[in-house]
Design an enzyme around this catalytic site. Structure first.
Site, PDB file in Angstrom:
ATOM      1  N   CYS A 138       0.831  -1.207   0.000  1.00  0.00           N
ATOM      2  CA  CYS A 138       0.000   0.000   0.000  1.00  0.00           C
ATOM      3  C   CYS A 138       0.866   1.259   0.000  1.00  0.00           C
ATOM      4  O   CYS A 138       1.421   1.639   1.037  1.00  0.00           O
ATOM      5  CB  CYS A 138      -0.922  -0.008   1.226  1.00  0.00           C
ATOM      6  SG  CYS A 138      -1.918   1.487   1.328  1.00  0.00           S
ATOM      7  N   CYS A 141      -0.551   4.113   2.253  1.00  0.00           N
ATOM      8  CA  CYS A 141      -0.338   3.923   3.700  1.00  0.00           C
ATOM      9  C   CYS A 141       1.132   4.099   4.066  1.00  0.00           C
ATOM     10  O   CYS A 141       1.446   4.692   5.095  1.00  0.00           O
ATOM     11  CB  CYS A 141      -0.736   2.514   4.152  1.00  0.00           C
ATOM     12  SG  CYS A 141      -2.149   1.801   3.333  1.00  0.00           S
ATOM     13  N   ASP A 142       2.045   3.557   3.263  1.00  0.00           N
ATOM     14  CA  ASP A 142       3.438   3.414   3.706  1.00  0.00           C
ATOM     15  C   ASP A 142       4.448   4.222   2.906  1.00  0.00           C
ATOM     16  O   ASP A 142       5.625   4.277   3.284  1.00  0.00           O
ATOM     17  CB  ASP A 142       3.843   1.928   3.655  1.00  0.00           C
ATOM     18  CG  ASP A 142       2.995   1.093   4.599  1.00  0.00           C
ATOM     19  OD1 ASP A 142       2.589   1.625   5.652  1.00  0.00           O
ATOM     20  OD2 ASP A 142       2.732  -0.080   4.285  1.00  0.00           O
TER      21      ASP A 142
END
Ligand SMILES: Cc1cc2nc3c(=O)[nH]c(=O)nc-3n(C[C@H](O)[C@H](O)[C@H](O)COP(=O)(O)OP(=O)(O)OC[C@H]3O[C@@H](n4cnc5c(N)ncnc54)[C@H](O)[C@@H]3O)c2cc1C
Length: 316
Positions: A138, A141-142
């Site tokens: 992701c 997200c990261d």
């Protein structure tokens, strides 16, 4: 020891991606008791972190979260029960038995399986140990963890290219490791092509992940020449396709790839069990279809239950 629960649900939905949420909302609309189980604690499934979902079939720009939360709230307001626990098993006997990972059992009259799919692994040694230590599925997200650093995206489909676009905003260099030509939509490819910090490594596959405490680089192999090489990177984002998420149901309901087989109304070979969206064999792969399938299965499950109730009344 499994603890039986009072049966609150006429129909259980397994999975809170867009297919499962659409099914749950539709069931509440037509006056059915429904319990939705979501295993990850996050609603929206594979598009939960997508900033702009394409092909929704509605005007406007929506993130995966926008769509998921709206569907969830509508279902909840109309009475859907939502349980944030993954399902461990589904036994299909004289009655249906769902056991969740806390050991609680449920006996719905029908089940709609909407447990979708998850990212396929690279299949290289030690891969699991790098998850959360440089390896992520992701970018939204990261990606921020690799600000100013080099990262590698593996794959060439829509998911790989759109996630790479997200990473171009924060990373120094985004390596695109592609075994074959890009298969993504033209508009995505054009956007990626226009980025100055993207480097394409064609005809390449990953043979190993370098690093001890976290990712420091990748070993690559050129699939045409067989030549081996290495790149240095701190983040690794593989998007090389997906696998169905249905370990909880017997293999006899699945095709060779593990996808659940259904007929035209999304019923499996057992008429009480339905499957929709990315977990279903024959699914076309876009969210508009996932939601339409959820609605279709909800209608079919409700019809099944209504016809049984009428039969029971006549018999009584
Ligand atoms: C990065 C990316 C971007 C994409 N962008 C687009 C796009 O812009 N437009 C588009 O049309 N498509 C897009 N897709 C494809 C789209 O995401 C899928 O087709 C769609 O999400 C399928 O929905 P689904 O509900 O069937 O399954 P999923 O989205 O996979 O959802 C399944 C849900 O079930 C839950 N679950 C799994 N196992 C269990 C269990 N045992 N118990 C309880 N819950 C469980 C999961 O946690 C998940 O929430 C994208 C895919 C990716 C990976």
């Amino acid at each position: 020891m499994a603890r039986p629960l009072k049966n609150l649900a006429e129909i259980a939905v397994i999975g809170g991606g867009l297919a499962g949420l659409a099914a749950a909302r539709q069931l509440t609309r037509i006056g059915r008791l429904v319990t939705l189980f979501e295993g990850s604690g996050m609603y929206g499934g594979q598009v939960a972190t997508v900033e702009q979902v394409d092909g929704l079939g509605a005007p406007g720009h929506f993130s995966g979260q926008d769509v998921a939360i709206e569907l969830l709230e509508q279902a909840r307001k109309a009475g859907a029960r939502v349980i944030d626990v993954p399902i461990a098993s589904l036994e299909i006997g004289a009655r249906l038995t769902i056991t969740d990972e806390e050991g609680k059992t449920h006996h719905p009259e029908a089940v709609i399986i909407a447990s979708g799919a998850h990212a396929r692994g690279l299949g290289v040694p030690g891969e699991e140990a790098f998850v959360g230590r440089g390896l992520s599925h992701c970018a939204t997200c990261d990606g921020g963890f690799f600000r100013g650093e080099d990262v590698a995206v593996i794959g060439g489909g829509d998911a790989a290219v759109t996630e790479a676009l997200v990473l171009t905003r924060t990373s120094r260099t985004v390596y695109m490791v592609c075994r074959s030509p890009l298969r993504a939509k033209r508009e995505y490819i054009e956007k990626l092509d226009a980025k100055e910090n993207v480097r394409f490594l064609w005809d390449s596959e990953v043979t190993g992940i370098l690093g001890t405490d976290g990712v420091t680089g990748l070993s690559l192999r050129n699939v045409r020449s067989g030549e081996a090489s290495e790149i240095t990177c701190a983040g690794l984002f593989p998007f090389i396709g997906s696998e169905p998420s249905a370990p909880f149901i017997s293999a006899k309901f699945k095709d060779k790839g593990g996808y659940i087989m259904t007929g035209a109304d999304y019923a499996t070979s057992d008429p009480r069990v339905f499957a929709v969206g990315a977990v279903r064999a024959g699914y076309g792969g876009n969210v508009a279809q996932a939601m339409a399938e959820g609605v279709g299965a909800a209608e079919a499950a409700a019809r099944l239950i209504a016809s049984r109730k009428i039969r029971d009344k006549i018999a009584a």
